[in-house]
Motif scaffolding. Structure first.
Motif, mmCIF file in Angstrom:
data_model
loop_
_atom_site.group_PDB
_atom_site.id
_atom_site.type_symbol
_atom_site.label_atom_id
_atom_site.label_comp_id
_atom_site.label_asym_id
_atom_site.label_seq_id
_atom_site.Cartn_x
_atom_site.Cartn_y
_atom_site.Cartn_z
ATOM 1 N N SER A 472 50.198 60.194 30.886
ATOM 2 C CA SER A 472 48.893 60.359 30.271
ATOM 3 C C SER A 472 48.961 61.318 29.095
ATOM 4 O O SER A 472 47.975 61.562 28.421
ATOM 5 C CB SER A 472 47.907 60.892 31.304
ATOM 6 O OG SER A 472 48.400 62.119 31.811
ATOM 7 N N ASP A 473 50.114 61.853 28.845
ATOM 8 C CA ASP A 473 50.273 62.714 27.680
ATOM 9 C C ASP A 473 51.707 62.627 27.182
ATOM 10 O O ASP A 473 52.569 62.051 27.842
ATOM 11 C CB ASP A 473 49.904 64.163 28.013
ATOM 12 C CG ASP A 473 50.785 64.723 29.114
ATOM 13 O OD1 ASP A 473 52.008 64.871 28.883
ATOM 14 O OD2 ASP A 473 50.256 64.998 30.214
ATOM 15 N N ALA A 474 51.918 63.210 26.037
ATOM 16 C CA ALA A 474 53.221 63.093 25.395
ATOM 17 C C ALA A 474 54.345 63.643 26.258
ATOM 18 O O ALA A 474 55.450 63.093 26.276
ATOM 19 C CB ALA A 474 53.189 63.799 24.048
ATOM 20 N N ASN A 475 54.054 64.706 26.999
ATOM 21 C CA ASN A 475 55.106 65.310 27.806
ATOM 22 C C ASN A 475 55.553 64.425 28.950
ATOM 23 O O ASN A 475 56.751 64.206 29.156
ATOM 24 C CB ASN A 475 54.639 66.667 28.363
ATOM 25 C CG ASN A 475 54.725 67.738 27.288
ATOM 26 O OD1 ASN A 475 55.517 67.629 26.356
ATOM 27 N ND2 ASN A 475 53.890 68.755 27.422
ATOM 28 N N SER A 476 54.577 63.912 29.693
ATOM 29 C CA SER A 476 54.962 63.072 30.820
ATOM 30 C C SER A 476 55.612 61.773 30.323
ATOM 31 O O SER A 476 56.512 61.224 30.940
ATOM 32 C CB SER A 476 53.765 62.780 31.726
ATOM 33 O OG SER A 476 52.649 62.412 30.964
ATOM 34 N N TRP A 477 55.148 61.323 29.181
ATOM 35 C CA TRP A 477 55.777 60.142 28.577
ATOM 36 C C TRP A 477 57.256 60.424 28.292
ATOM 37 O O TRP A 477 58.135 59.649 28.589
ATOM 38 C CB TRP A 477 55.054 59.791 27.281
ATOM 39 C CG TRP A 477 55.745 58.735 26.460
ATOM 40 C CD1 TRP A 477 55.660 57.390 26.621
ATOM 41 C CD2 TRP A 477 56.678 58.947 25.390
ATOM 42 N NE1 TRP A 477 56.464 56.734 25.712
ATOM 43 C CE2 TRP A 477 57.097 57.678 24.940
ATOM 44 C CE3 TRP A 477 57.192 60.099 24.768
ATOM 45 C CZ2 TRP A 477 58.016 57.509 23.893
ATOM 46 C CZ3 TRP A 477 58.102 59.923 23.726
ATOM 47 C CH2 TRP A 477 58.504 58.642 23.293
#
Length: 549
Positions: A472-477
RNA sequence: GGCCCCGUGGUCAAGCGGCUAAGACGCCGCCCUCUCACGGCGGAAACAGGAGUUCGAUUCUCCUCGGGGUCACCA
């Protein structure tokens, strides 16, 4: 024939007097220190940077002091007139946000000092000319073009100064009979000013931009009224700016040469001289030497260029301001979002030497200006531009405005905004891949050290992850992307990879690049997670699949 | 040719008798970093030349040189 008789003979229709003119255009009632400025272009249909440059100085000077900024149309050269010349002038200044307090408009004159179009002011000029004739300050000249050319030839031969003066002033002291005869013969005539100046005399002169200078008095008997009955620039300038009570005349330094004429005329007529601001010429590097910006050679000289290229008007204005006032950039850095009006413009901060027009600098200013805008503003301005210059882009942007605005929001705002483009015609390239119609993937930009088979495998593996992705955000992606590394012998540690690239088959950077090229169709794009999120799962999966070979 | 203006890095420019001669754009390198774009750090790069004034000149004066403008019944 006395002077008065001559005046009556030449201008029988003129019955008004200078005194009447003075009464008709009284002093303005303005607060102390208020400046009255004007911009006085010729309606030739061509508006250039110089016009804007000067107009900005005029505007700031007037409006910063609670004065008047007006528009006067100088259309005394009928050969250069263009059909929609006035309209062009009005619309261009309007687009650049310059507002006139009075002057010519399409609906007629606004203000009490009109007419504001010189061709309509004939009676005024003639009133003064007739008076000058009667006083012997001016005289008719019946010289033909050939006679004048012969003067010039002789002067060249004798290495003398060019022009109509001294013994070359053929009609200056001609006997009345000769004048009479010429008139009888119906010869065309002009009116010349009888100069009392000498080139032996120097005048100290204070220019608000150039500083003090020493100029040579004018000894030429210049033409003040042409044979077509219209005044020359010199005369119109003096009469108009006097009657309209202009306090500050801003013009290019190419006028410095004729300044002695103007000073002489103001003095001879008993008018108060305005203050002058002679601005340095805008230059351009041509090969190794500088030269004046030219209409023919330099597209960026024309103000049309800014519209068609999609250069943000605010940016063009800011750029010109940096050229105009050396402390503007400093002020802008300290006041990033302040309106331009708040900048204290000062003629003392104007450069006396001609600035080279720097497209790189303009481009930088554009990027900074656009970076400060909201997505909404960028959207509005870009679509407005595209409507006229790129109908395909216009169609795509307006078809789904929300989607387009979301794209334009990526990386916008915050302390370190992206600066991907500064000109509207770059927007299409920047965000084209978000639209299927413009998506033209170039798979050759895949990392070259990863073989095709691996590329395909990476894509397939990621598709599996992506279908069920919870990112759901750049980090988890990014974590998900990193997790892909081991199975291909890649490393997720970029530092380790950089230190010893030979140790691994590739890095997480390569995986991201493979995905980027597949999804965006090229090696450069904003944050990949944001891009994918906006495009939507379906489209992204399609593109990933399409990239599998 | 006459007259006028101008002369600090490649460009725009601070400076206004004493400074290691700012800053910005561009260029180069490094860092940050999933690429790019940002951002951060660093670098190369200038007082056109010559006299004079002064204890001291980028700064004041003169000359030279260089660049530009202008010499129309165009603006």
């Amino acid at each position: 024939m006395t002077n008065q008789e001559l005046a009556n003979r030449l201008f029988p229709e003129v019955t008004t007097t200078p005194a009447e003119m003075e009464a008709r255009y009284p002093e303005r009632h303005l607060p102390e220190g208020a400046k009255v400025t004007r911009i006085a272009p010729s309606p030739t249909g061509f508006m250039h940077l110089g016009n804007l440059y000067g107009a900005m100085v005029d505007e700031r000077l007037a409006h910063q002091s609670g004065g008047i900024f007006y528009l006067r149309i100088e259309d005394t050269d009928r050969k250069r007139l263009v059909e929609d010349g006035v309209e062009t002038i009005l619309s261009v200044f309007k687009r650049f946000g310059l507002n006139f307090d009075e002057g010519a408009t399409l609906e007629g004159d606004k203000g009490d000092y009109g007419p504001y179009t010189q061709s309509e002011r004939g009676f005024i000029y003639k009133t003064y000319v007739k008076d000058m004739l009667a006083k012997g300050m001016a005289y008719p000249c019946f010289c033909t073009e050939e006679e004048l050319a012969e003067n010039h030839r002789l002067q060249e031969e004798n290495k003398e100064n060019f022009g109509y003066y001294g013994k070359y002033a053929i009609w200056r002291d001609r006997p009345a009979e000769d004048v009479e005869a010429a008139l009888e013969a119906g010869k065309p005539w002009v009116i010349r000013f009888r100069s009392q100046g000498s080139i032996e005399h120097k005048i100290r002169f204070e220019d608000l931009c150039k500083g003090t200078m020493e100029i040579t008095e004018n000894d030429q008997d210049v033409v003040i009224l042409k044979s077509d009955g219209l005044p020359t620039y010199h005369f119109a300038h003096v009469i108009d700016d006097h009657l309209m009570h202009t306090t500050h005349v801003v013009r290019g330094e190419e006028w410095l040469g004729t300044l002695p004429i103007h000073i002489q005329l103001f003095d001879a007529l008993g008018f108060k001289r305005p203050k002058y601001v002679h601005t340095a010429q805008l230059m351009k590097l041509d090969g190794t030497s500088k030269r004046k910006l030219s209409k023919r050679k330099d597209p960026e000289f024309a103000l049309d260029y800014y519209f068609s290229e999609g250069i943000p008007i605010d940016a063009a204005v800011e750029y010109v301001m940096t050229l105009l006032n050396s402390n503007f950039e400093e002020w802008r850095r300290a006041n990033q979002t302040a309106p331009l009006d708040e900048f204290k413009f000062n003629t003392k901060k104007m450069s006396g030497s001609g600035a080279l027009f720097d497209l790189d600098k303009l481009s930088d200013v554009c990027k900074n200006v656009v970076a400060r805008m909201s997505a909404e503003q960028v959207y509005d301005l870009t679509t407005a531009w595209a409507e006229d210059y790129d109908t395909q882009l216009y169609g795509l942007m307006t078809r789904d405005a929300a989607y387009t605005k979301a794209i334009l929001s990526i990386g916008r705002g915050g302390k370190k905004p992206r600066k991907d483009f500064g000109v509207w015609n770059e927007v299409k390239t920047y965000m084209g891949f978000f639209f299927d119609e413009l998506f033209a993937p170039d798979y050759t930009q895949m990392p070259s050290h990863v073989d095709g088979e691996t590329v395909a495998a990476v894509l397939k593996a990621y598709m599996d992850v992506y279908r069920n992705s919870e990112a759901s955000d750049a980090n988890s992606w990014y974590e998900e992307v990193k997790a892909l590394c081991p199975q291909f012998g890649f490393t997720a540690d970029m530092k380790a990879y950089k230190a010893e690239p030979g140790k691994y088959k590739g890095s997480v950077g390569d995986i991201a690049m493979i995905l980027r090229v597949a999804v965006c169709g090229r090696a450069q794009a904003p944050d990949l997670f944001s891009c994918m999120e906006l495009m939507g799962k379906e489209r992204v999966l399609e593109r990933l699949q399409a990239a599998v070979r």
